[in-house]
Design a protein around this motif. Structure first.
Motif, mmCIF file in Angstrom:
data_model
loop_
_atom_site.group_PDB
_atom_site.id
_atom_site.type_symbol
_atom_site.label_atom_id
_atom_site.label_comp_id
_atom_site.label_asym_id
_atom_site.label_seq_id
_atom_site.Cartn_x
_atom_site.Cartn_y
_atom_site.Cartn_z
ATOM 1 N N ARG A 172 35.665 37.279 41.450
ATOM 2 C CA ARG A 172 35.758 38.186 40.390
ATOM 3 C C ARG A 172 34.875 39.353 40.530
ATOM 4 N NH1 ARG A 172 39.573 36.222 36.713
ATOM 5 N NH2 ARG A 172 40.141 34.156 36.873
ATOM 6 N N ALA A 173 35.289 40.575 40.426
ATOM 7 C CA ALA A 173 34.377 41.635 40.709
ATOM 8 C C ALA A 173 34.713 42.809 39.593
ATOM 9 C CB ALA A 173 34.514 42.085 42.179
ATOM 10 N N TYR A 174 33.710 43.505 39.131
ATOM 11 C CA TYR A 174 33.675 44.593 38.162
ATOM 12 C C TYR A 174 32.967 45.693 38.794
ATOM 13 C CZ TYR A 174 32.651 47.146 34.082
ATOM 14 O OH TYR A 174 32.629 48.321 33.050
ATOM 15 N N ARG A 175 33.571 46.810 38.748
ATOM 16 C CA ARG A 175 32.984 48.191 39.174
ATOM 17 C C ARG A 175 32.535 48.949 38.012
ATOM 18 N NH1 ARG A 175 34.082 51.997 44.311
ATOM 19 N NH2 ARG A 175 32.550 53.855 43.688
ATOM 20 N N ARG A 176 31.373 49.328 37.720
ATOM 21 C CA ARG A 176 31.198 49.746 36.322
ATOM 22 C C ARG A 176 31.441 51.474 36.226
ATOM 23 N NH1 ARG A 176 28.028 48.886 31.866
ATOM 24 N NH2 ARG A 176 27.330 50.579 30.986
ATOM 25 N N ASP A 177 31.221 52.184 37.274
ATOM 26 C CA ASP A 177 31.557 53.316 37.137
ATOM 27 C C ASP A 177 33.110 53.725 37.220
ATOM 28 O OD1 ASP A 177 32.264 52.638 39.752
ATOM 29 O OD2 ASP A 177 31.910 54.581 40.560
ATOM 30 N N ARG A 178 33.834 52.839 37.243
ATOM 31 C CA ARG A 178 35.282 53.114 37.228
ATOM 32 C C ARG A 178 35.984 51.846 36.196
ATOM 33 N NH1 ARG A 178 37.799 53.316 43.314
ATOM 34 N NH2 ARG A 178 36.778 54.957 43.914
ATOM 35 N N ASN A 179 35.003 51.487 35.548
ATOM 36 C CA ASN A 179 35.617 50.159 34.466
ATOM 37 C C ASN A 179 36.609 49.413 34.988
ATOM 38 O OD1 ASN A 179 35.242 48.848 32.185
ATOM 39 N ND2 ASN A 179 36.771 50.135 31.068
ATOM 40 N N GLU A 180 36.519 48.878 36.255
ATOM 41 C CA GLU A 180 37.840 48.316 36.969
ATOM 42 C C GLU A 180 37.254 46.897 37.387
ATOM 43 O OE1 GLU A 180 40.468 49.302 40.945
ATOM 44 O OE2 GLU A 180 38.375 50.352 40.719
ATOM 45 N N THR A 181 38.124 45.849 37.148
ATOM 46 C CA THR A 181 37.945 44.500 37.600
ATOM 47 C C THR A 181 39.138 44.305 38.670
ATOM 48 O OG1 THR A 181 39.308 43.578 35.753
ATOM 49 C CG2 THR A 181 37.233 43.669 35.484
ATOM 50 N N LYS A 182 38.621 43.409 39.526
ATOM 51 C CA LYS A 182 39.534 42.899 40.679
ATOM 52 C C LYS A 182 39.179 41.393 40.868
ATOM 53 C CE LYS A 182 41.660 46.731 42.780
ATOM 54 N NZ LYS A 182 41.938 47.530 44.017
ATOM 55 N N GLU A 183 40.003 40.550 41.339
ATOM 56 C CA GLU A 183 39.888 39.075 41.914
ATOM 57 C C GLU A 183 40.602 39.030 43.084
ATOM 58 O OE1 GLU A 183 43.032 36.628 39.222
ATOM 59 O OE2 GLU A 183 41.660 37.331 38.097
ATOM 60 N N GLY A 184 40.140 37.883 43.680
ATOM 61 C CA GLY A 184 40.712 37.340 44.960
ATOM 62 C C GLY A 184 40.998 35.851 45.034
ATOM 63 N N ASN A 185 41.957 35.269 45.215
ATOM 64 C CA ASN A 185 42.139 33.821 45.326
ATOM 65 C C ASN A 185 41.931 33.075 43.993
ATOM 66 O OD1 ASN A 185 43.268 34.061 48.000
ATOM 67 N ND2 ASN A 185 41.161 34.113 48.893
ATOM 68 N N CYS A 186 42.252 33.621 42.948
ATOM 69 C CA CYS A 186 41.643 32.926 41.671
ATOM 70 C C CYS A 186 42.934 32.634 40.946
ATOM 71 C CB CYS A 186 40.863 33.894 40.702
ATOM 72 S SG CYS A 186 39.269 34.494 41.505
ATOM 73 N N THR A 187 43.194 31.358 40.733
ATOM 74 C CA THR A 187 44.405 30.764 39.925
ATOM 75 C C THR A 187 44.010 30.013 38.815
ATOM 76 O OG1 THR A 187 44.326 28.876 41.595
ATOM 77 C CG2 THR A 187 45.580 30.802 42.224
ATOM 78 N N ASP A 188 42.874 29.477 38.592
ATOM 79 C CA ASP A 188 42.490 28.734 37.270
ATOM 80 C C ASP A 188 42.327 29.641 36.386
ATOM 81 O OD1 ASP A 188 41.458 26.925 35.587
ATOM 82 O OD2 ASP A 188 40.455 25.753 37.100
ATOM 83 N N GLU A 189 43.387 29.938 35.293
ATOM 84 C CA GLU A 189 42.960 30.572 34.269
ATOM 85 C C GLU A 189 41.965 30.175 33.276
ATOM 86 O OE1 GLU A 189 46.881 30.550 32.322
ATOM 87 O OE2 GLU A 189 47.882 31.596 34.120
ATOM 88 N N ARG A 190 41.174 28.973 33.495
ATOM 89 C CA ARG A 190 40.243 28.478 32.551
ATOM 90 C C ARG A 190 38.830 29.253 33.027
ATOM 91 N NH1 ARG A 190 41.377 22.229 33.491
ATOM 92 N NH2 ARG A 190 42.148 23.369 35.430
ATOM 93 N N ILE A 191 38.912 29.886 33.987
ATOM 94 C CA ILE A 191 37.744 30.501 34.635
ATOM 95 C C ILE A 191 37.844 31.890 34.550
ATOM 96 C CG2 ILE A 191 36.141 31.141 36.499
ATOM 97 C CD1 ILE A 191 37.213 28.204 38.017
ATOM 98 N N THR A 192 36.989 32.667 33.512
ATOM 99 C CA THR A 192 37.398 34.166 33.086
ATOM 100 C C THR A 192 36.052 34.815 32.786
ATOM 101 O OG1 THR A 192 37.559 33.434 30.662
ATOM 102 C CG2 THR A 192 39.572 33.443 32.076
ATOM 103 N N TRP A 193 36.142 36.120 32.513
ATOM 104 C CA TRP A 193 34.744 36.711 31.944
ATOM 105 C C TRP A 193 34.457 36.199 30.688
ATOM 106 C CZ3 TRP A 193 32.266 39.473 35.558
ATOM 107 C CH2 TRP A 193 32.972 40.002 36.493
ATOM 108 N N ALA A 194 33.251 35.964 30.245
ATOM 109 C CA ALA A 194 32.949 35.487 28.894
ATOM 110 C C ALA A 194 33.224 36.458 28.027
ATOM 111 C CB ALA A 194 31.287 35.236 28.935
ATOM 112 N N SER A 195 33.256 37.597 28.415
ATOM 113 C CA SER A 195 33.471 38.918 27.464
ATOM 114 C C SER A 195 34.012 40.163 28.008
ATOM 115 C CB SER A 195 32.279 39.066 26.516
ATOM 116 O OG SER A 195 32.798 40.366 25.675
ATOM 117 N N ARG A 196 33.950 41.353 27.492
ATOM 118 C CA ARG A 196 34.295 42.429 28.371
ATOM 119 C C ARG A 196 33.292 42.624 29.348
ATOM 120 N NH1 ARG A 196 35.501 47.274 24.031
ATOM 121 N NH2 ARG A 196 34.544 48.290 25.923
ATOM 122 N N PRO A 197 33.755 42.983 30.789
ATOM 123 C CA PRO A 197 32.554 43.035 31.630
ATOM 124 C C PRO A 197 31.610 44.354 31.379
ATOM 125 C CG PRO A 197 34.844 42.559 32.683
ATOM 126 C CD PRO A 197 34.893 42.906 31.078
#
Length: 274
Positions: free
Chosen positions: A83-108
């Protein structure tokens, strides 16, 4: 030169950042073809009870200096998730993440921590926060162990034995007895990583009050049991004792009938002579 390097980093697509982060474990093609192994060591060990909430923090870096943050998640027998977050674009992406219980704790853009809610036994694994900043790269890793409290029972078995069972605990529980007896302890391992421990004990030649103590990282528990005379006398099994008791009772009745018969015969004889 530093300015050029920093500018070029900012222009990298976030998907490239994810691929670079995953390249430590092999190419993207290899990653799809094989399962990743857990790192031998992590920066920190974290033990969390099952069905609770776990939060993983990134290094304490000023958010305005962070360019890209990537969480790499390696679970047993599963492909690596990022799970990745790029600050200058306020953009998040993920790869191979299927477990919905694993998330960002808040807004990145406010908090880069990762959370699991609720935690399950399948979440045992390695969690790594990797940060690219204006001042360099930083990382923090966690080796997560999920704890499961065992279900403890103590019951009376056949032939004068007591059985103490700590079912489906993680890690395995430890069982001890008071007083100590002639005991056999067995373990049964389950697919979800839990272990059932069972201890069977015998105390010869005497009735006894026994106590079973179960030690576990989630808490300790103690149960007591009274083994009755009918269950353990000189090593005889309960079934044999019952037969003996029935025979003795039958003999007592026979003797009682004979004595009564003789008594009434004598009374009748005395009356006849009169």
């Amino acid at each position: 030169m530093w300015t050029l390097l920093r500018t070029s980093t900012l222009r990298l697509p976030i998907s490239v950042i994810i691929m670079v982060s995953a390249s430590v474990n092999g190419s993207s093609t290899d990653k799809r073809q094989r399962k990743l192994e857990l790192p031998a060591e992590a920066n920190a060990s974290l033990s969390v009870p099952v069905d609770t909430k776990a939060v993983f923090d990134c290094p304490s870096i000023l958010l305005t200096s962070v360019v890209v943050t990537t969480w790499q998640i390696i679970l047993r027998d599963k492909l690596s998730c990022t799970r990745a977050y790029r600050r200058d674009r306020n953009e998040t992406k993920e790869g191979n993440c299927t477990d919905e219980r694993i998330t960002w704790a808040s807004r990145p853009d406010e908090n880069l921590a990762l959370q699991i809610d609720p935690v399950a036994t399948t979440h045992d694994g390695f969690y790594m926060c990797q940060m690219v900043t204006h001042f360099g790269n930083f990382h923090r890793g966690y080796h997560l162990q999920v704890l499961v409290p065992p279900e403890v029972t103590l019951f009376q078995g056949k032939n004068g034995i007591a059985v103490c069972r700590a079912a489906a605990g993680k890690p395995a529980a430890q069982i001890s007895w008071n007083p100590e007896g002639d005991c056999v302890t067995e373990q049964e391992h389950w697919a979800n990583g839990t272990v059932t421990v069972q201890s069977t004990c015998r105390w010869e030649d005497r009735p006894v009050s026994v106590s079973c103590s179960v030690s576990h990282v989630t808490g300790n528990k103690s149960l007591s049991l009274e083994l009755s005379l009918g269950l353990i006398i000189r090593g005889f099994p309960a079934s044999s004792l019952l037969v003996i008791l029935y025979v003795k009772f039958a003999l007592f009745l026979v003797i009682l009938v004979i004595v009564a018969f003789i008594y009434f015969q004598r009374i009748n004889g005395c009356r006849a002579r009169k």
